[in-house]
Design a protein around this motif. Sequence first.
Motif, PDB file in Angstrom:
ATOM      1  N   LEU A   1       5.124-107.365  55.990  1.00  0.00           N
ATOM      2  CA  LEU A   1       4.345-108.598  55.941  1.00  0.00           C
ATOM      3  C   LEU A   1       4.111-108.977  54.484  1.00  0.00           C
ATOM      4  CD1 LEU A   1       2.722-110.770  57.488  1.00  0.00           C
ATOM      5  CD2 LEU A   1       0.729-109.261  57.292  1.00  0.00           C
ATOM      6  N   ALA A   2       4.528-110.185  54.109  1.00  0.00           N
ATOM      7  CA  ALA A   2       4.389-110.638  52.727  1.00  0.00           C
ATOM      8  C   ALA A   2       3.486-111.861  52.665  1.00  0.00           C
ATOM      9  CB  ALA A   2       5.748-110.977  52.137  1.00  0.00           C
TER      10      ALA A   2
ATOM     11  N   ILE B   1     -11.238-116.336  51.203  1.00  0.00           N
ATOM     12  CA  ILE B   1      -9.786-116.484  51.139  1.00  0.00           C
ATOM     13  C   ILE B   1      -9.260-116.629  52.559  1.00  0.00           C
ATOM     14  CG2 ILE B   1      -7.610-115.423  50.440  1.00  0.00           C
ATOM     15  CD1 ILE B   1      -9.148-113.933  48.293  1.00  0.00           C
ATOM     16  N   THR B   2      -8.495-117.665  52.819  1.00  0.00           N
ATOM     17  CA  THR B   2      -7.911-117.908  54.128  1.00  0.00           C
ATOM     18  C   THR B   2      -6.392-117.769  54.046  1.00  0.00           C
ATOM     19  OG1 THR B   2      -9.677-119.464  54.695  1.00  0.00           O
ATOM     20  CG2 THR B   2      -7.671-119.556  56.022  1.00  0.00           C
ATOM     21  N   TYR B   3      -5.826-116.964  54.922  1.00  0.00           N
ATOM     22  CA  TYR B   3      -4.387-116.787  54.973  1.00  0.00           C
ATOM     23  C   TYR B   3      -3.839-117.502  56.201  1.00  0.00           C
ATOM     24  CZ  TYR B   3      -4.904-113.076  51.486  1.00  0.00           C
ATOM     25  OH  TYR B   3      -5.181-112.372  50.351  1.00  0.00           O
ATOM     26  N   THR B   4      -2.779-118.246  56.027  1.00  0.00           N
ATOM     27  CA  THR B   4      -2.060-118.852  57.139  1.00  0.00           C
ATOM     28  C   THR B   4      -0.748-118.106  57.318  1.00  0.00           C
ATOM     29  OG1 THR B   4      -3.021-121.028  56.665  1.00  0.00           O
ATOM     30  CG2 THR B   4      -1.062-120.966  58.054  1.00  0.00           C
ATOM     31  N   LEU B   5      -0.591-117.416  58.438  1.00  0.00           N
ATOM     32  CA  LEU B   5       0.581-116.587  58.683  1.00  0.00           C
ATOM     33  C   LEU B   5       1.599-117.352  59.513  1.00  0.00           C
ATOM     34  CD1 LEU B   5      -1.153-113.183  59.466  1.00  0.00           C
ATOM     35  CD2 LEU B   5      -0.394-114.069  57.265  1.00  0.00           C
TER      36      LEU B   5
END
Length: 227
Positions: free
Chosen positions: A198-199, A218-222
């Motif tokens: 996962l990058a 911090i919000t990550y959109t995968l």
Amino acid sequence: MKTLNISFPNSYIYKWFDPESETLWLYCNKSRDSSTLRSGDTLQIYNVDIHTCEIIKSYEVKNPFNSNISLVTGCIYLGRFYAFDLVAKTYYARRVCWFKLDDNAINGEAYDTIEQINTYILYPRIIKSGKIYYVLESSVSDYHNAVFDTELNKLCAVETYSTMSSKPIPISKCKLGYLAGDPNINGKSYYNILSNYLATINNLETPITKTSDKTMKITYTLKEVDS
């Protein structure tokens, strides 16, 4: 180059590289010149540091099982030797046998039904996060690969198949990738990353510095994308 002071009594010698400890395992059947470790045969093993080319430790361990073990399917992880036996429980079933190198009384076995006929062999190719990934080394695409969980001691068939004509070559100090490919066939080798990697990408225009007077979220959109 350096010559290791290692002596094997027979010609069937096998190797396994552990990328986590960066050590090389060399082993053979001491009891007979064979790729099969019969019940009661002795497995001779050397553990070698790849940076110093010095022998870290050597072992002589007897096969504690009543069945014969295929050394070409062997690998070593956290003080255990893992390999498939040569007798299928049923036409499709496979059995992984394992035993500890320091205590031959601690061993076990695990079965699972894997879609493969007896003539095809599953080879260990890499160990990641305690899981041994086995690949079918054949042009046949109708049979599945397998994964063995060394923490749960469970062998599982996977719903995909793939083939690999050569063993991966781990890269020193690199926990993610390895080299694969056969230069004799196409003149190239390839850099590979396991598909479960996962990058994340930091695409901010300017860096953000967290200070004591600020809160930060911090919000990550995968997204799943094709490689």
